[in-house]
Enzyme design. Sequence first.
Site, PDB file in Angstrom:
ATOM      1  N   THR A   1       0.867  -1.183   0.000  1.00  0.00           N
ATOM      2  CA  THR A   1       0.000   0.000   0.000  1.00  0.00           C
ATOM      3  C   THR A   1       0.899   1.227   0.000  1.00  0.00           C
ATOM      4  OG1 THR A   1      -1.785  -1.084   1.178  1.00  0.00           O
ATOM      5  CG2 THR A   1      -1.611   1.293   1.492  1.00  0.00           C
TER       6      THR A   1
ATOM      7  N   GLY B   1     -10.865  -2.074   3.154  1.00  0.00           N
ATOM      8  CA  GLY B   1      -9.973  -1.876   4.298  1.00  0.00           C
ATOM      9  C   GLY B   1      -9.997  -0.450   4.798  1.00  0.00           C
ATOM     10  N   ASP B   2      -8.931  -0.081   5.481  1.00  0.00           N
ATOM     11  CA  ASP B   2      -8.863   1.249   6.095  1.00  0.00           C
ATOM     12  C   ASP B   2      -8.439   2.339   5.130  1.00  0.00           C
ATOM     13  OD1 ASP B   2      -6.355  -0.145   5.980  1.00  0.00           O
ATOM     14  OD2 ASP B   2      -5.481   1.512   7.122  1.00  0.00           O
TER      15      ASP B   2
ATOM     16  N   THR C   1      -0.786   1.924   6.856  1.00  0.00           N
ATOM     17  CA  THR C   1      -0.727   0.680   6.088  1.00  0.00           C
ATOM     18  C   THR C   1      -0.674  -0.494   7.054  1.00  0.00           C
ATOM     19  OG1 THR C   1       0.513  -0.621   4.475  1.00  0.00           O
ATOM     20  CG2 THR C   1       1.804   0.846   5.881  1.00  0.00           C
ATOM     21  N   GLY C   2      -1.330  -1.570   6.688  1.00  0.00           N
ATOM     22  CA  GLY C   2      -1.326  -2.741   7.569  1.00  0.00           C
ATOM     23  C   GLY C   2      -2.674  -3.432   7.543  1.00  0.00           C
TER      24      GLY C   2
ATOM     25  N   GLY D   1      -6.017  -3.681   7.756  1.00  0.00           N
ATOM     26  CA  GLY D   1      -6.994  -2.595   7.716  1.00  0.00           C
ATOM     27  C   GLY D   1      -8.124  -2.678   8.728  1.00  0.00           C
TER      28      GLY D   1
HETATM   29  N1  ASP Z   1      -4.358  -1.392   4.834  1.00  0.00           N
HETATM   30  C1  ASP Z   1      -4.595  -2.077   3.592  1.00  0.00           C
HETATM   31  C2  ASP Z   1      -5.925  -2.778   3.692  1.00  0.00           C
HETATM   32  O1  ASP Z   1      -6.235  -3.313   4.739  1.00  0.00           O
HETATM   33  C3  ASP Z   1      -3.554  -3.058   3.215  1.00  0.00           C
HETATM   34  C4  ASP Z   1      -2.125  -2.621   3.450  1.00  0.00           C
HETATM   35  O2  ASP Z   1      -1.882  -1.539   3.917  1.00  0.00           O
HETATM   36  O3  ASP Z   1      -1.204  -3.397   3.131  1.00  0.00           O
HETATM   37  O4  ASP Z   1      -6.624  -2.829   2.708  1.00  0.00           O
END
Ligand code: ASP
Length: 369
Positions: free
Chosen positions: A202, A232-233, A253-254, A256
């Site tokens: 992301t 996601g977030d 990022t992470g 979500g």
């Molecule tokens: N945060 C993103 C989601 O959950 C994915 C990511 O940041 O790798 O869609």
Amino acid sequence: MIRYLLKRLGLSLALSAATTTVNAQDRLDGEADWSIAIHGGAGTIERDRITPEKDAEIRTALNAALTIGSDILRNGGTAMDAVTATIVSLENNPNFNAGKGAVFTWDKTNELDSSIMDGSDLSAGAVAGINGTKNPILLARAVKDKSPHVMLSGEGANQFSREQGLEQVSPDYYATPYRLKQIDDLRAKKVSAADVDYKFGTVGAVAMDRQGHMAAGTSTGGMTGKRWGRIGDSPVIGAGTYADNRSCAISATGSGEYFIRLGVAHEICARIRMRFPEAIKEAQRAVPKDADGNDTYVVHASEFMSSDSEIQQIADDVIAELGELGGDGGIIYATPWGQVGYSFNTAGMYRGRATSEREPSVAIYGDEE
Ligand code: ASP
């Protein structure tokens, strides 16, 4: 502390005996005129999992994106334009999970999410579950600038994109062999999106321009193998993205789902904004009244400069809470005092930062600066 605010506003105003009159030329120590931070995702990013060639490619891409944003800010461009252009560059790079290189859904399609926020007026635009638009961040920006809405989704958002004349691509534009292999592996194992660590990449950017305005943006393909229209977030204002001139700009990022539950981006900004309630009250009492007895000015937290370590602590506290809930990932931040930084609880995070006061730097692993 109030000097900071007055300088930022270009004001020269005598408040109480406790404060000083300053003019717009005053320069405060350690304050950057502009700043930018970027990320390209967080996760199990460790040296033995990344080839030297890939490591170099990622650093080149991060440096290129950082240069694009820095040039805009150095030349007096807006934080919004810097964030937008930086994210376009990362979306166009197939190494990241955004635009070209986005991950696949369970059904082997791409559903992209993106958002952008202007900290000067809290205006925002976001899109969720879209495809067909080459650069989702431009569609989020169009939602903010050209529609009365904050968030559009799916086919309606795609239609809005075409109506706005944004560049369209065929459905196979986003695909890369690497992402196709990931979804094939995941389907073969019959595990769910949340069970695999396939979610790096992301992208996001946060910035402060020479006017002191903040902006934040995020763009992603989401999680590999997502189903049922999962969002996601990243496109959720307050979770993956937030910007407020009074406190900070954040892109996350992470995992979500956890960022949404904690409202991570807004939570960090709110904690920074609420840091000085007593000092604000005192300063507010010193503000001159107009003829009707109303305050001529509303004092807010960004007038009271937080130190680098205080900001870092607030970001780290929220990421620690995310970890306690079971979430992983990280954020980048920019403050109205020119600070930029990161906080993450994963092994690594693709990241970079630059300010008018500091040389650009990029990093990948957790043990780098
Ligand atoms: N945060 C993103 C989601 O959950 C994915 C990511 O940041 O790798 O869609």
